[in-house]
Each structure stands twice: as structure tokens, then as C-alpha cells.
Design an enzyme around this catalytic site. Structure first.
Site, short mmCIF file in Angstrom:
data_model
loop_
_atom_site.label_atom_id
_atom_site.label_comp_id
_atom_site.label_asym_id
_atom_site.label_seq_id
_atom_site.Cartn_x
_atom_site.Cartn_y
_atom_site.Cartn_z
N GLU A 98 0.81 -1.21 0.00
CA GLU A 98 0.00 0.00 0.00
C GLU A 98 0.84 1.27 0.00
OE1 GLU A 98 -4.06 -1.68 2.09
OE2 GLU A 98 -2.59 -0.75 3.39
N CYS A 111 3.30 8.51 1.67
CA CYS A 111 3.81 7.47 2.56
C CYS A 111 3.97 6.19 1.75
CB CYS A 111 2.84 7.26 3.72
SG CYS A 111 3.35 5.97 4.88
N CYS A 118 6.16 -7.22 6.80
CA CYS A 118 7.25 -6.65 7.59
C CYS A 118 8.02 -7.77 8.26
CB CYS A 118 6.71 -5.67 8.63
SG CYS A 118 8.01 -4.80 9.55
N CYS A 122 6.33 -5.88 15.70
CA CYS A 122 5.82 -4.90 16.66
C CYS A 122 4.34 -5.18 16.92
CB CYS A 122 6.02 -3.48 16.14
SG CYS A 122 7.76 -3.06 15.85
N CYS A 125 1.24 -2.91 15.57
CA CYS A 125 1.21 -2.53 14.16
C CYS A 125 0.51 -3.60 13.33
CB CYS A 125 2.63 -2.31 13.66
SG CYS A 125 2.73 -1.88 11.90
N CYS A 345 -1.61 5.69 10.40
CA CYS A 345 -0.36 5.11 10.87
C CYS A 345 -0.61 3.79 11.60
CB CYS A 345 0.35 6.09 11.79
SG CYS A 345 1.94 5.50 12.39
#
Length: 371
Positions: A98, A111, A118, A122, A125, A345
Site C-alpha cells: 500500500e 507514505c 514486515c 511490533c 502494528c 499510521c
């Protein structure tokens, strides 16, 4: 530059100036051809090699055989009520990543993603919870900016629509070092997108060796996902802290500023209700950063399905901010944008299949972060 096979064309978007010069050299042309190509690609936004009319006809024919300008394919476009725009882009083989454009009165921020999924884990997230499939290529990273300019209607001679680029989308940029660095060079190069180094920001969760290496390679703004004021808490929220603790991370940040003559590092701090948002956390954070070239960005947590966390109440966020300001810390509260299309975010999830959830200390983790 990786050697292309006989049937594979090189995507010009993946080559920085040095890479383009090497490529045109392989074609028997002089380095000035690379500068001409960069002008067509980044100053004019031209993706059709045949339309690059100041290139010699035989050179264009060579390029058409050996190279291409290939943009990511759009799977889906969404526009939020606040004007934030999100593109779901194909990563091939059922994968997707994205890109988000955030319009504001005085700037337009894009962004971008650096990975499909990933490599880190974390817990707050959404992207991290999707697992990891692969790194994006330099061409796919640069292609997000090229594509967004095109989709937003930018044309030659107009003011920039995209004024800022942040590598804060899907993925840990420093875990894809070999592809992220050439992309950043293209963003910064005056023959490329020619964006100020203070307007190109790389955000990392804290891969310390790669921060030191980054200081030797490019000069951009650095943002660090801190999210806790002590090692015990940060190791729970950001597992990479078990490998590189806060003291080690901060030493790397100050080194980066020294090497690149930077003004400050932005530390990102997601506000998690009852976890890291208490006044004592703010006071501890102030002791950590006071007198240092640091800015703090407080980020209201953006929920996603299955999360254990809740967003801190606005009053708690403001109290936290006030505690920091009273101790001379430069701090802002990030405005949440694009929440109604999951573009805020920590919400980017893309589409990740054949995924690997990477844990610290695993063999997979060690392989993925190597440059």
C-alpha cells in the site's frame, strides 16, 4: 546492478544515476544519456521510451529492447473523507502493498512501502501482524512515487503535488537496505525527483548496524519508532529492542546526525491506553531526550481487527504532551488521517500470502535484515 537475463528488460526506475550510467555504458552510450533519461523520467514524468525525443533513434530502439519503465499495477484505490488517498498495489503472486497520499494546505506527503509485510513483529502494528513475504525492489519503491504523481494529475511545469516522501508504509526500510538506498538517492538527486533531504524521511524501528551504514550512504531525515521510555517496556512493544537496546539505538541516532550534519531525529511514540501513556512515562522519556537534538511525535493508536490495544484518551495524550513540554522537549501530536479507509499510521496491511512471521533470534530474522 543485477545482470538482466536475455529475456528480461531492466526497469529504469530501479537505477540511480550511477546505475543508469553503468547501464547506458553497457549499451555503448556515453554517461550524458543517463542524465537525459533521468530528465525524462523524473522532470517530465514520461514512461514511454519512444516519446523521449531528444534521444537518438537507434538508442531509443536499443532501450526498447533492453529496458522498460514499469509501474506498480493498481489493484484498488480508496479516498477517505479527509481527502487521504490509498492505493493497493500488486506485488505479484497474489501479494499486494500500500501507498498513501496525505494532502495538507502547505504540503502533500506520500507514505510509501518498502516490503510486502514486515520482517519485524511490533505488537501494535497491523502490518507486522501480517507477517512478511518479500522485499520490494528499488523500482517498486521509486515506482510508487512515479505512479502517485501520475494518478494525482501532476504535469510538467506545475508545482509539486508531492512535496514530502516518508518511508513509513509497509515494512522496515533498513531491512531492505540494498533497495531502499538507491531509491532514496533518486528522490534526493537534483536530476531525479529533487526533493530536499529534510523532506525525505526514513522511519526505522531501530536496526542499529544499518543506521550506522545509512550514515555512510545517504543524507535524509531520520525517524525512529521509540514507543517506550525504558528497555523493559520497549522490549515488549518493539521486540528489536531485545537485540539493540535504547542506549545503543540513541548512540546510533546521534552518530547519524553527526555524520550527516542533521538538525534532529524525530522519535515516534504511539499512545497505548494504560501501557505507555502515564505521566511517569513522560517524565522518564524527558530524562532520556532532554538536551538532545530530538523531536517527539505522539501518535494516537489506530486500532485494527484482533489488536489487544486501545487508543489513549485525548486527555491522556495531552497530559503526556504537557509533561514533556514542561521539560523542554519539542513535541507534537500527530493528526490522524485516512482512518476510515485504514490508511492511518499502523493500519496498512496490504495483502500478504505465503507469509513468514519473523521472531527475534530466528535464523529467518538474521537473513532478512542483512544488507
Amino acid at each position: 546492478m543485477d545482470a538482466a537475463t536475455a529475456n528480461e528488460r531492466v526497469n529504469l526506475l530501479g537505477l540511480d544515476k550511477a546505475g543508469l550510467e553503468a547501464f547506458v555504458g553497457e549499451l555503448g552510450s556515453k554517461p550524458f544519456r543517463a542524465r537525459q533519461l533521468m530528465n525524462w523520467l523524473y522532470k517530465r514524468g514520461e514512461s514511454d521510451i519512444g516519446a523521449m525525443t531528444d534521444l537518438a533513434k537507434d538508442f531509443r530502439a536499443q532501450l526498447a529492447q533492453r529496458a522498460e519503465v514499469k509501474l506498480p499495477e493498481i489493484v484498488k484505490t480508496q479516498v477517505a473523507s479527509d481527502g487521504t488517498r490509498k492505493w493497493l498495489l500488486s506485488g505479484g503472486n497474489g501479494q499486494a502493498f500500500e501507498t498513501v497520499f496525505i494532502p495538507e494546505e502547505d504540503r502533500g506527503t506520500l507514505c510509501i512501502s518498502s516490503q510486502v509485510g514486515c520482517v519485524l513483529d511490533c505488537s501494535f502494528c497491523s502490518t507486522a501482524q501480517q507477517g512478511f513475504n518479500r522485499n520490494l525492489t528499488a523500482a517498486e519503491i521509486v515506482g510508487q512515487v512515479f505512479l502517485a504523481n501520475k494518478e494525482l494529475g501532476w504535469s510538467v511545469g506545475e508545482n509539486r503535488i508531492i512535496t514530502n516522501i516518508v518511508l513509513m508504509g509497509m515494512g522496515e526500510p533498513l531491512a531492505n537496505f540494498r533497495n531502499v538506498v538507491p531509491a532514496i538517492r533518486i528522490f534526493l538527486d537534483d536530476l531525479g525527483f529533487d526533493i530536499s533531504r529534510r523532506r525525505v524521511t526514513l522511519s526505522t524501528s531501530g536496526l542499529v548496524p544499518q543506521i550506522y551504514k545509512l550514515a555512510e550512504e545517504v543524507n535524509c531525515a531520520l525517524a525512529v519508532s521509540l514507543h517506550a521510555p525504558n528497555d523493559e517496556l520497549r522490549s515488549q512493544i518493539v521486540p528489536i529492542n531485545r537485540k539493540h537496546d535504547i542506549a545503543e539505538l540513541l548512540d546510533a541516532c546521534w552518530h547519524y546526525l553527526d555524520e550527516q550534519n542533521g538538525r534532529s531525529v524525530t522519535f515516534e511514540y504511539v499512545m497505548l491506553d494504560g501501557v505507555n501513556d502515564q505521566p511517569e512515562h513522560a517524565r522518564e522519556l524527558a530524562r532520556l531526550l532532554r538536551g538532545k537534538p530530538a523531536k517527539l511525535n505522539l501518535i494516537p493508536f489506530n486500532p485494527f481487527p484482533g489488536t489487544q490495544y486501545r487508543r489513549s484518551p485525548q486527555a491522556a495524550i495531552e497530559r503526556f504532551r504537557d509533561e514533556l513540554m514542561q521539560r523542554d522537549i519539542i513535541v507534537t501530536i500527530r493528526k490522524t488521517r485516512g482512518e476510515d479507509i485504514d490508511a492511518a499510521c499502523g493500519q496498512l496491511a496490504g495483502q500478504v500470502t505465503d507469509r513468514t512471521v519473523v521472531r527475534l533470534g530466528s535464523k529467518t530474522f538474521g537473513l532478512q535484515v542483512r544488507a
